[in-house]
Motif scaffolding. Structure first.
Motif, PDB file in Angstrom:
ATOM      1  N   CYS A 174       3.824  40.967 -19.461  1.00 40.44           N
ATOM      2  CA  CYS A 174       3.820  42.219 -18.701  1.00 40.44           C
ATOM      3  C   CYS A 174       5.205  42.556 -18.169  1.00 40.44           C
ATOM      4  O   CYS A 174       5.891  41.691 -17.639  1.00 40.44           O
ATOM      5  N   MET A 180      -2.993  41.124 -13.441  1.00 37.23           N
ATOM      6  CA  MET A 180      -4.236  41.892 -13.405  1.00 37.23           C
ATOM      7  C   MET A 180      -5.201  41.551 -14.533  1.00 37.23           C
ATOM      8  O   MET A 180      -6.413  41.600 -14.336  1.00 37.23           O
ATOM      9  N   SER A 218       2.362  45.049  -9.972  1.00 39.30           N
ATOM     10  CA  SER A 218       1.090  45.752 -10.143  1.00 39.30           C
ATOM     11  C   SER A 218       1.002  46.344 -11.542  1.00 39.30           C
ATOM     12  O   SER A 218       2.010  46.597 -12.187  1.00 39.30           O
ATOM     13  N   CYS A 219      -0.217  46.581 -11.967  1.00 37.12           N
ATOM     14  CA  CYS A 219      -0.496  46.981 -13.343  1.00 37.12           C
ATOM     15  C   CYS A 219      -0.118  48.445 -13.567  1.00 37.12           C
ATOM     16  O   CYS A 219      -0.364  49.293 -12.717  1.00 37.12           O
ATOM     17  N   THR A 220       0.499  48.743 -14.726  1.00 37.03           N
ATOM     18  CA  THR A 220       0.731  50.144 -15.083  1.00 37.03           C
ATOM     19  C   THR A 220       0.040  50.481 -16.411  1.00 37.03           C
ATOM     20  O   THR A 220       0.430  51.433 -17.084  1.00 37.03           O
ATOM     21  N   ASN A 221      -0.968  49.716 -16.760  1.00 40.27           N
ATOM     22  CA  ASN A 221      -1.796  49.993 -17.942  1.00 40.27           C
ATOM     23  C   ASN A 221      -1.003  50.149 -19.243  1.00 40.27           C
ATOM     24  O   ASN A 221      -1.318  51.011 -20.056  1.00 40.27           O
ATOM     25  N   THR A 222       0.036  49.320 -19.445  1.00 37.34           N
ATOM     26  CA  THR A 222       0.819  49.490 -20.678  1.00 37.34           C
ATOM     27  C   THR A 222       0.102  48.878 -21.885  1.00 37.34           C
ATOM     28  O   THR A 222       0.312  49.317 -22.999  1.00 37.34           O
ATOM     29  N   GLY A 223      -0.693  47.835 -21.645  1.00 41.76           N
ATOM     30  CA  GLY A 223      -1.448  47.233 -22.749  1.00 41.76           C
ATOM     31  C   GLY A 223      -0.787  46.026 -23.384  1.00 41.76           C
ATOM     32  O   GLY A 223      -1.314  45.447 -24.331  1.00 41.76           O
ATOM     33  N   ALA A 224       0.393  45.622 -22.881  1.00 45.53           N
ATOM     34  CA  ALA A 224       1.091  44.465 -23.461  1.00 45.53           C
ATOM     35  C   ALA A 224       0.276  43.185 -23.286  1.00 45.53           C
ATOM     36  O   ALA A 224       0.256  42.326 -24.165  1.00 45.53           O
ATOM     37  N   ILE A 235      -8.353  45.004 -22.039  1.00 43.77           N
ATOM     38  CA  ILE A 235      -7.739  45.680 -20.890  1.00 43.77           C
ATOM     39  C   ILE A 235      -8.780  46.510 -20.136  1.00 43.77           C
ATOM     40  O   ILE A 235      -8.574  46.884 -18.978  1.00 43.77           O
ATOM     41  N   SER A 236      -9.937  46.769 -20.774  1.00 43.98           N
ATOM     42  CA  SER A 236     -10.963  47.537 -20.062  1.00 43.98           C
ATOM     43  C   SER A 236     -11.498  46.737 -18.868  1.00 43.98           C
ATOM     44  O   SER A 236     -12.061  47.306 -17.936  1.00 43.98           O
ATOM     45  N   ILE A 238      -9.579  45.502 -16.719  1.00 44.47           N
ATOM     46  CA  ILE A 238      -8.740  45.936 -15.591  1.00 44.47           C
ATOM     47  C   ILE A 238      -9.327  47.194 -14.962  1.00 44.47           C
ATOM     48  O   ILE A 238      -9.371  47.327 -13.729  1.00 44.47           O
ATOM     49  N   ALA A 239      -9.795  48.110 -15.809  1.00 47.87           N
ATOM     50  CA  ALA A 239     -10.449  49.315 -15.277  1.00 47.87           C
ATOM     51  C   ALA A 239     -11.699  48.915 -14.493  1.00 47.87           C
ATOM     52  O   ALA A 239     -11.996  49.477 -13.433  1.00 47.87           O
TER      53      ALA A 239
END
Lengths: 254, 223
Positions: A174, A180, A218-224, A235-236, A238-239
């Motif tokens: 990340c 996260m 903190s997470c920025t939803n990049t997907g790495a 990654i779902s 995390i949502a």
């Protein structure tokens, strides 16, 4: 695939302890079998270093079958090396060609300080688990296997999240050194099951609190994280964690 | 609740969605220039926004939304950068993540630079002429024409900043739109896919409509 032998140049991070500055050192390994694992290749190198009277390279490893989460090398710009959904111990040397130069670094995050060479301190993850990644049950006889009916979809989703081995590759990959994906796997795994229900709200609040205290980004939803995870944690999750946190914050009195 | 890492992300997400809604209003009103009626329709719409107490009050909320989004964004970026002081020799690169998803702060900064120029081009002169009253607006259509149609270095630089600003906005939205919904907690795979597609469409259509405005004036495509 045909078996072959190779010679490799290794650029490995060497660091005496957490207080000293580390540096890269070049090593050459010869006659490495394509059927060896990456860690076995390191064993060969360490045998040679010991024979030469040099300090062997320290690296984490335990089960060597991809389920314990101990191995942790950042190989050529990717945690656990080039293969998809794979741990370092299960990375075979056939991933490399004769004459390749391979760069091996430890996980880099301030929350994972280097202890020695390629070994990092991942106890921050343990403290996050201790903050709420468990369920409280009475001791006694084990409950009958199917006494508690659980929806198949939920059981499957929970199991997929429970696959997380806590290796820390998500943090290492990340750009924000965020934990996260790890935390979301732990929270989703228990939030989906009736056994996790009683502590559902306090769990997510306490675990996030601990994660922030440790100093993860903190997470920025990049997907790495999802792309590098050896256990393909989605990654779902995390949502799902965000939703759990929002619900818990809005409804609990804490 | 809004001081934790997820809480601060929620602030980014809520303000982000609020700003997306603002963009819809802004682009709709500005698109009136494409009626090509000498600015009659556009000036009517602009007059509604500038000479009406409700939008003028809502404008304060808009500024608050912008400030929260910008300040919180920079604070999060600073915190995230601080979480790794020793960098990798070989960077992780594009494996599994898009470059623009990792460059939200940079794209946001480009948008901010554009925004400062943009406000000083139109909003400031207009409000300066109005003061606190609801009248005395300037002719914004004429102002647009004036700002974009000249053939001199100042106009060229202005148009360049506008084009770059819109491109940055497009990429910022391409990640930000769907990311905002993930942060709120949408984790249904079908909806996530749908929101990602809507996000991409929004990120292309809206900045494209915006960037057409200075270009149309400059190249005389509308009179």
């Amino acid at each position: 695939m045909e078996h072959y032998n190779m010679n490799l140049n290794l650029k490995v991070w060497r660091q005496k302890n957490s207080n000293t500055k580390g540096e890269f050192k070049m090593y050459r390994v010869e006659n490495i079998s394509s059927e060896m694992s990456f860690l076995e290749m390191f064993d060969v190198l360490n045998e040679k270093l010991i024979a030469d009277g040099e300090e062997p390279i320290a690296f984490d490893h335990d089960c060597r079958e991809g389920i314990c989460g101990a191995c942790s090398m950042y190989i050529d710009g990717k945690p656990h090396g080039p293969w998809h959904a794979n741990t370092t111990c299960q990375l075979h040397m056939r991933a490399f060609k004769d004459g390749d130069t391979v760069v091996v670094e430890p996980w880099r995050a301030n929350t994972f300080p280097v202890i020695k060479d390629l070994v990092v301190d991942r106890t921050a993850f343990d403290r996050i688990i201790q903050a709420g990644g468990y369920i409280s049950v009475n001791t006694g006889n084990a409950v009958d296997g199917n006494a508690l009916p659980i929806n198949k979809d939920k059981a499957d989703a929970s199991f997929a999240a429970a696959m997380c081995i806590g290796c820390g590759a998500c943090v290492a990959a990340c750009k924000n050194s965020s934990a996260m994906l790890f935390l979301s796997a732990k929270v989703s795994h228990l939030a989906l099951l009736p056994q996790g229900e009683p502590e559902r709200h306090s769990r997510v609040l306490n675990m996030i609190d601990q994660m922030d205290k440790e100093g993860f980004g903190s997470c920025t939803n990049t997907g790495a994280c999802e792309a590098t995870c050896p256990k393909e944690i989605s990654i779902s999750n995390i949502a799902k964690l965000n939703q759990e946190y929002l619900c818990a914050s809005l409804t609990s009195e804490k | 609740m809004f001081t934790s890492s997820i809480g601060r992300k929620l602030v980014m997400s809520f303000t982000g969605i609020f700003l997306v809604l603002f963009l819809i209003v802004h682009v709709s009103i500005n698109a009136c220039i494409f009626a090509n009626d000498g600015g009659e329709m556009f000036n009517k719409a602009a007059h509604f926004m500038g000479a009406n107490i409700v939008p003028r009050i809502l404008e304060i909320g808009l500024f608050l939304g912008f400030i929260l989004h910008i300040v919180q964004g920079y604070m999060l970026e600073a915190k995230n950068r601080k979480a790794r002081s020793a960098k990798y020799a070989v960077s992780y690169g594009n494996k599994g993540s898009k470059w623009y998803s990792r460059s939200m702060a940079l794209l946001g900064t480009l948008i901010l630079i554009f925004l400062i120029l943009h406000l000083s081009n139109f909003w400031l002169p207009n409000r300066a002429s109005q003061g606190l009253s609801l009248s005395g607006e300037i002719d914004l259509y004429a102002k647009m024409k004036d700002t974009f149609s000249g053939h001199n270095p100042v106009t060229a630089i202005t148009i360049l900043v506008y084009v770059l600003g819109c491109a940055a906005l497009g990429y910022h939205l391409a990640h930000g739109f769907q990311s905002a919904f993930r942060t709120i907690g949408v984790h249904n795979k079908r909806y996530n896919k749908m929101l990602t597609s809507i996000g991409y469409a929004f990120a292309i259509i809206v900045p494209l409509a915006f960037v057409m405005m200075p270009l149309c004036f400059h190249f005389g495509w509308i009179s």
